[in-house]
Write a protein that holds these residues in place. Structure first.
Motif, PDB file in Angstrom:
ATOM      1  N   GLN A 121       0.833  -1.200   0.000  1.00 34.42           N
ATOM      2  CA  GLN A 121       0.000   0.000   0.000  1.00 34.42           C
ATOM      3  C   GLN A 121       0.868   1.251   0.000  1.00 34.42           C
ATOM      4  N   GLU A 122       1.947   1.209   0.759  1.00 35.39           N
ATOM      5  CA  GLU A 122       2.861   2.355   0.822  1.00 35.39           C
ATOM      6  C   GLU A 122       3.501   2.623  -0.537  1.00 35.39           C
ATOM      7  N   LEU A 318      20.204  -0.902   5.056  1.00 34.26           N
ATOM      8  CA  LEU A 318      19.528  -1.091   3.774  1.00 34.26           C
ATOM      9  C   LEU A 318      20.244  -0.292   2.698  1.00 34.26           C
ATOM     10  N   CYS A 319      20.538  -0.957   1.586  1.00 33.95           N
ATOM     11  CA  CYS A 319      21.219  -0.314   0.467  1.00 33.95           C
ATOM     12  C   CYS A 319      20.373  -0.477  -0.794  1.00 33.95           C
ATOM     13  N   THR A 330      20.509   3.589   2.288  1.00 37.14           N
ATOM     14  CA  THR A 330      19.177   4.184   2.407  1.00 37.14           C
ATOM     15  C   THR A 330      18.791   4.404   3.858  1.00 37.14           C
ATOM     16  N   SER A 331      19.104   3.453   4.708  1.00 36.66           N
ATOM     17  CA  SER A 331      18.762   3.585   6.128  1.00 36.66           C
ATOM     18  C   SER A 331      19.623   2.631   6.942  1.00 36.66           C
ATOM     19  N   MET A 332      19.721   2.926   8.233  1.00 37.54           N
ATOM     20  CA  MET A 332      20.465   2.059   9.157  1.00 37.54           C
ATOM     21  C   MET A 332      19.741   2.046  10.491  1.00 37.54           C
ATOM     22  N   VAL A 333      19.536   0.849  11.049  1.00 33.90           N
ATOM     23  CA  VAL A 333      18.929   0.737  12.372  1.00 33.90           C
ATOM     24  C   VAL A 333      19.745  -0.240  13.206  1.00 33.90           C
ATOM     25  N   ALA A 334      19.698  -0.053  14.512  1.00 33.38           N
ATOM     26  CA  ALA A 334      20.230  -1.048  15.444  1.00 33.38           C
ATOM     27  C   ALA A 334      19.089  -1.980  15.827  1.00 33.38           C
ATOM     28  N   ARG A 335      19.392  -3.274  15.917  1.00 33.38           N
ATOM     29  CA  ARG A 335      18.377  -4.262  16.291  1.00 33.38           C
ATOM     30  C   ARG A 335      18.795  -4.926  17.598  1.00 33.38           C
ATOM     31  N   PRO A 427       3.337   7.916   9.508  1.00 34.22           N
ATOM     32  CA  PRO A 427       2.651   7.996   8.209  1.00 34.22           C
ATOM     33  C   PRO A 427       3.576   8.339   7.042  1.00 34.22           C
ATOM     34  N   ARG A 428       4.805   8.747   7.332  1.00 33.79           N
ATOM     35  CA  ARG A 428       5.715   9.144   6.257  1.00 33.79           C
ATOM     36  C   ARG A 428       6.183   7.925   5.468  1.00 33.79           C
ATOM     37  N   PHE A 429       6.517   8.166   4.203  1.00 32.29           N
ATOM     38  CA  PHE A 429       7.055   7.106   3.367  1.00 32.29           C
ATOM     39  C   PHE A 429       8.473   6.765   3.817  1.00 32.29           C
ATOM     40  N   ARG A 430       8.751   5.482   3.904  1.00 28.87           N
ATOM     41  CA  ARG A 430      10.090   5.050   4.288  1.00 28.87           C
ATOM     42  C   ARG A 430      11.092   5.330   3.163  1.00 28.87           C
ATOM     43  N   PRO A 431      12.341   5.632   3.513  1.00 32.37           N
ATOM     44  CA  PRO A 431      13.363   5.857   2.473  1.00 32.37           C
ATOM     45  C   PRO A 431      13.496   4.679   1.518  1.00 32.37           C
TER      46      PRO A 431
END
Length: 462
Positions: A121-122, A318-319, A330-335, A427-431
């Motif tokens: 949907q996004e 994420l690349c 594109t993005s980086m997160v710690a898990r 609600p924002r679109f993810r990179p």
């Protein structure tokens, strides 16, 4: 020349033949002759429509289709924003992107493709804001039918022949079957681009990356699982991970280690009992062989990564390829792993945090900045290496990196189909969603301007 245009239903004309209402100005700008008939290519569908001159105030941005034109194009009878260009005096509209995934046999509109429903949907909404059409289908429906989002729900119907297939099939067995391989050849013959060709095996990734001297020092030792190799490795390392070669989402991962003379096994998917202990290596090995059977597993050296409150930590980077076909982060997160878990995957109960916050709780600001920079460089070097060596068109990769107590990053694995689950209500679109659409759009633009439509982008040599 490229324009964004709105395709609106032309309600006043119910002629059974396709009719398009388009302005002289837009046709001139697109270098299309002002004739009574116009050839339209939408996705890989071709329509020959009678032309009606438009006198609308915003005629440069608006094209009207009658119902017959919508039906011929196999698109829902709704306003659509698309890109418009021309090729050899043909009006080319697109891009049309098909997401191919698993769809439940008895679908309900709330649970058609649960693992990627919100992402679909996004991507649809972002595409409509920026000019593109997205639909979802599976191997049994495609290319005849699929699901469009009508603003409220997913509705099944006819779909146009797409320009690009975004492969989100989650079953590796399906991808390996001859039927799917034959479909891939058919799509190639019909000049349809297949984005993210297939899963990457952990062993194949390791073998490719190991060839790069500047990456070797960041790779944990990895070998194919066998009982003999297990005996050798556990006596040498005393702590190893055993993973399915083609696994994902943290499933069927085993942590095998020695502590105080006992042999311990932790696992994610084989039984309800999370941890088992044995007094002998032979007994432990028997259980592992029972679980693994004849399946393809690897053994990987355990690296003592940083922890917070005894929670395991790694980083997902994420690349994506951009419109210039260059890899970018594109993005980086710690898990962080859930309590009493040894893997940090979100699908296994883990949760995410900001990488800077996690690293700053352990290292000083200067060291944190160095680690973040090195992780980005390591991720980009890895994805560049893989996309140059692996088969197919690769434009998205998820890189998992761990950091040891000295601040050294270690490349754990690379995923060709990173998870699309959201763990927030932003609600924002993810990179990553933006990146996927922009890359597909760039591929479509290049393909739509080629004299030779058969040029194979799947060789990744652009």
């Amino acid at each position: 020349m490229m324009y964004q245009v709105m395709i609106h239903p032309l309600l006043s004309l119910t002629d059974e033949h396709p009719i398009i209402e388009i302005s002289d100005e837009l046709l001139v700008n697109l270098n299309i002759p002002l004739k009574d008939k116009i050839t339209i290519q939408l996705g890989n569908e071709t329509i020959i429509a009678n032309r009606k001159k438009s006198n609308l105030m915003n005629s440069k941005e608006t094209i009207l289709f009658n119902q017959a034109c919508f039906q011929k194009a196999k698109i829902p009878f709704l306003p659509l924003k698309l890109q418009a260009t021309s090729h050899e005096q043909i009006l080319v509209l697109g891009p049309v992107i098909a997401i191919i995934t698993e769809i439940k046999k008895k679908p309900n509109l709330e649970n058609l493709f649960p693992t990627i429903r919100s992402f679909c949907q996004e991507l649809h909404e972002y595409s409509q804001q920026n000019g593109g059409l997205v639909y979802v289908s599976n191997l049994t429906r495609f290319p005849q039918s699929g699901f469009h989002f009508d603003g409220e729900q997913w509705v099944e119907g006819e779909v146009p022949k797409c320009n690009i297939i975004y492969n989100r099939i989650h079953n590796r067995l399906i991808e390996n079957k001859l039927g799917f391989q034959n479909l891939k050849q058919l799509w190639k013959d019909n000049h349809i681009l297949l984005f993210n060709d297939s899963f990457l095996s952990k062993r194949h990734v390791f073998d490719i990356l190991k060839k790069k001297k500047n990456l070797q020092t960041f790779l944990p030792d990895t070998v194919i699982f066998s009982e003999a190799m297990l005996f050798k490795w556990i006596s040498t390392h005393s702590d190893v991970y055993i993973k399915p070669n083609m696994g994902s989402q943290g499933r069927f991962i085993i942590h095998f280690f020695i502590k105080d003379g006992q042999f311990y096994i932790e696992q994610t998917s084989f039984s309800d009992q999370l941890q088992h202990s044995f007094s002998t290596l032979k007994d432990a090995s028997e259980l592992l062989k029972k679980w693994i059977g004849k399946r393809d597993f690897i053994i990987q050296q355990t690296i003592p990564f940083i922890k917070i409150n005894n929670q395991k930590i790694d980083f997902r980077i994420l690349c994506h390829k951009n419109s210039q076909h260059k890899w970018t982060v594109t993005s980086m997160v710690a898990r962080l792993s859930a309590e009493n878990h040894f893997v940090s995957n979100i699908a296994q109960g883990g949760f995410i945090s900001r990488p800077e916050s996690i690293l700053l709780s352990i290292f000083n600001p200067k060291k944190t900045e160095q680690i973040l920079h090195l992780m980005r460089e390591l991720a980009l070097e890895s994805v560049n290496t893989l996309s140059n060596e692996a088969n197919g068109l690769i434009g998205e990769l998820g890189v998992d990196i761990g950091v040891d107590m000295d601040g050294k990053p270690w490349l754990i694995e690379v995923n060709s189909k990173p998870s699309k689950l959201r763990d927030d209500n932003n609600p924002r679109f993810r990179p990553s969603t933006k990146a996927i659409f922009q890359y597909c759009k760039a591929l479509w633009i290049e393909r739509s301007h080629l004299n030779d439509q058969s040029r194979n982008f799947n060789d990744d040599t652009i």
